[in-house]
Design an enzyme around this catalytic site. Structure first.
Site, PDB file in Angstrom:
ATOM      1  N   TYR A  95       0.798  -1.226   0.000  1.00  0.00           N
ATOM      2  CA  TYR A  95       0.000   0.000   0.000  1.00  0.00           C
ATOM      3  C   TYR A  95       0.835   1.282   0.000  1.00  0.00           C
ATOM      4  CZ  TYR A  95      -4.353  -2.551   0.271  1.00  0.00           C
ATOM      5  OH  TYR A  95      -5.414  -3.356  -0.032  1.00  0.00           O
ATOM      6  N   GLU A 137      -8.640  -7.365   4.555  1.00  0.00           N
ATOM      7  CA  GLU A 137      -7.843  -8.436   3.957  1.00  0.00           C
ATOM      8  C   GLU A 137      -7.202  -9.306   5.045  1.00  0.00           C
ATOM      9  OE1 GLU A 137      -5.373  -6.060   1.413  1.00  0.00           O
ATOM     10  OE2 GLU A 137      -7.141  -5.430   0.271  1.00  0.00           O
TER      11      GLU A 137
END
Length: 406
Positions: A95, A137
């Protein structure tokens, strides 16, 4: 929640993203892949080559900005994205990389218009979304007992030609143990090491009923044309996944999982290779809930492209309330009306819903799978016919994850 200071900048970004979104995402992917080429294995490079991934991300960023205060609208597509991310083994470490190059792309394309307050607002908005995705997730990995990137070793134990372009591959665990169960409608990632040494992952819906020790996927060979490159992984599987071959695949993922124990009617609408998750649902219903009213409507180019006909015939023998309808866009000389297909041309939603035998399906749940153009057209037609939006669900094969928010 986005801060009051940042919200005006995100709101003001909507028309800017509409105009410059594609330039921003094209710059983003180009610079990120140049600096971090190892990330190419997480992305569908076919979608990169034909430009659909860049267009999709532009649409996604625009849709996120336009709906940032609509948690109810964003939640279903965020869940969809979470499943796609775990299917390729995304981790929290990815990310910051994506965030860095996305912010740099916004700054590069907008130039002086990318003021420090605007970039700060997008940094905040990005990390709000990223935080939600990372947490979801992590929960999904934990719930399934797998680590990011975990793959299973399987063998191809059966291969059947389903149509001119589609082969069905039955997979068994290489160690002989039963493969884990799944929800009909889910998919697995399949790893391919291509001739040039590059690793690619592709997602394929499971196409048989649950409760078996094996899995089955159905793969369409994508030949490509002047506008679209040939499918690297689909061609690799057609050429290499013969009986006895070993593959590496992920655990099943995906939130597109119709309810199976309901007694209310269900409509399964597909086109092309979109038939695969619908066949999984149909075969499971034939085993577990055979009296449920089902309308199975499929569109194919012609009989040579019509896959999984034997599965539908098998289900018809077991399901007294199963209605089927096949539309062939361009029937060939050996395609017989009334036997192979019911309608020539595009799938006729109005005709399906108004037919006396399927009148009860007006209050059904509708599930769509196929090319994005097909799903968009059928969704519009269903809404025009009075079907509530909440009754319409779809599975997205390609990168158009947020299309229904635009």
């Amino acid at each position: 929640m986005l801060s009051a200071a940042s919200r005006p900048y995100i709101d003001a970004s909507v028309p800017v993203l509409r105009e410059h979104g594609l330039a921003i995402t094209t710059h983003f992917y180009r610079e990120m892949f140049a600096a971090r080429p190892e990330l190419k294995q997480l992305f569908n490079m076919g979608n990169q080559a034909n430009g659909s991934q860049q267009q999709s991300l532009a649409s996604a960023v625009f849709a996120y900005a336009a709906n940032i205060d609509r948690a109810d609208a964003l939640a279903p597509v965020i869940e969809r994205i979470v499943h796609k991310h775990v299917a390729v083994g995304l981790t929290p470490a990815h990310y910051p990389i994506v965030g860095k190059y996305l912010l740099e792309a916004i700054a590069a394309v907008l130039g002086q218009a990318a003021t420090p307050p605007l970039l700060a607002a997008w940094d905040e908005a990005y990390w709000l979304l990223a935080g939600d995705l990372i947490a979801a997730e992590a929960r999904l990995y934990e719930r399934h007992g797998v680590a990011p990137g975990d793959l299973l070793r399987v063998r191809v134990v059966n291969r059947e030609q389903e149509s001119e372009q589609v082969v069905a591959l039955t997979l068994a665990a290489d160690d002989g143990s039963p493969l884990r169960d799944f929800k009909p409608g889910q998919y697995i990632s399949v790893e391919a090491i291509l001739a040039d040494g590059h690793r690619q992952l592709r997602q394929y819906s499971l196409s048989q009923e649950r409760g078996l020790p094996t899995w089955r996927i159905s793969v369409k060979r994508e030949h490509g044309n002047a506008q679209t490159p040939a499918g690297a992984v689909s061609n690799w599987l057609h050429d290499n996944a013969h009986v006895g071959a070993t593959l590496k695949v992920s655990t099943p993922w995906g939130e597109f999982a119709p309810s199976l124990d309901d007694r209310r009617p269900i409509v399964l609408m597909s086109a092309g290779i979109g038939v695969t998750p619908m066949v999984s649902v149909l075969r499971t219903l034939a085993r577990e809930n055979p009296h449920r009213p089902v309308l199975f409507a499929h569109a194919a180019r012609h009989g040579g492209h019509h896959a999984h006909r034997r599965d539908v015939a098998w289900a018809r023998e077991r399901m007294p309330n199963l209605h089927t309808h096949n539309s062939y866009q361009t029937p060939q000389a050996d395609d017989v009306a009334g036997r192979d297909f019911d309608h020539a041309g595009e799938m006729p939603i109005d005709g399906l819903l108004k037919a006396e035998r399927t009148a009860a399906f007006n209050d059904a749940q509708f599930y769509l799978c196929g090319p994005i153009g097909f799903m968009q057209a059928q969704r519009r037609a269903l809404i025009s016919a009075g079907i509530p939006v909440s009754h319409i669900h779809r599975e997205v094969f390609g990168p158009d994850l947020l299309d229904d928010l635009l």
